[in-house]
Design a protein around this motif. Sequence first.
Motif, mmCIF file in Angstrom:
data_model
loop_
_atom_site.group_PDB
_atom_site.id
_atom_site.type_symbol
_atom_site.label_atom_id
_atom_site.label_comp_id
_atom_site.label_asym_id
_atom_site.label_seq_id
_atom_site.Cartn_x
_atom_site.Cartn_y
_atom_site.Cartn_z
ATOM 1 N N THR A 104 0.831 -1.200 0.000
ATOM 2 C CA THR A 104 0.000 0.000 0.000
ATOM 3 C C THR A 104 0.868 1.254 0.000
ATOM 4 O OG1 THR A 104 -0.135 -0.156 2.414
ATOM 5 C CG2 THR A 104 -1.977 -1.054 1.151
ATOM 6 N N ARG A 105 2.187 1.074 -0.001
ATOM 7 C CA ARG A 105 3.129 2.202 -0.009
ATOM 8 C C ARG A 105 4.143 2.023 -1.120
ATOM 9 N NH1 ARG A 105 5.980 2.727 5.600
ATOM 10 N NH2 ARG A 105 5.340 0.590 5.988
ATOM 11 N N LEU A 106 4.615 3.122 -1.657
ATOM 12 C CA LEU A 106 5.694 3.089 -2.642
ATOM 13 C C LEU A 106 7.032 2.963 -1.934
ATOM 14 C CD1 LEU A 106 4.578 5.901 -5.102
ATOM 15 C CD2 LEU A 106 4.574 3.448 -5.518
ATOM 16 N N GLY A 107 7.998 2.383 -2.607
ATOM 17 C CA GLY A 107 9.358 2.340 -2.093
ATOM 18 C C GLY A 107 9.654 1.263 -1.069
ATOM 19 N N VAL A 108 8.802 0.256 -0.937
ATOM 20 C CA VAL A 108 9.110 -0.845 -0.025
ATOM 21 C C VAL A 108 9.651 -2.013 -0.838
ATOM 22 C CG1 VAL A 108 7.433 -0.178 1.741
ATOM 23 C CG2 VAL A 108 6.738 -1.701 -0.065
ATOM 24 N N ASP A 109 10.468 -2.856 -0.193
ATOM 25 C CA ASP A 109 11.077 -3.975 -0.906
ATOM 26 C C ASP A 109 10.491 -5.326 -0.511
ATOM 27 O OD1 ASP A 109 12.042 -4.009 1.638
ATOM 28 O OD2 ASP A 109 14.143 -4.255 1.079
#
Length: 97
Positions: free
Chosen positions: A82-87
């Motif tokens: 639900t978030r951008l930039g997570v791996d």
Amino acid sequence: MPTRFDGVIEAVRYAPDGKIEVVRAYERRGAAFSDHVLIGRAALLERLKNGKKFVIGKRKPNLGGMFETGASILLAGDVISTRLGVDHDLLDAVPVF
């Protein structure tokens, strides 16, 4: 005008490696929504890659096809979040079952 979505994810189960194992969701069936269904990670990835839009949320009591919705589900490569930039897979504010 409200945003149109194809499914609402109500709960999630993570595998020991941190990836989504299965989600409990409601899917749009024409003008109505299904009862809750269990969608495995592979099937969810396929739906998202095919352009289906999912949001997090829950069904409003006694109102059938009405939902309290939250963030949209994002797909970055093979990461569902639900978030951008997570791996890694991460659905914020979604209960674990």
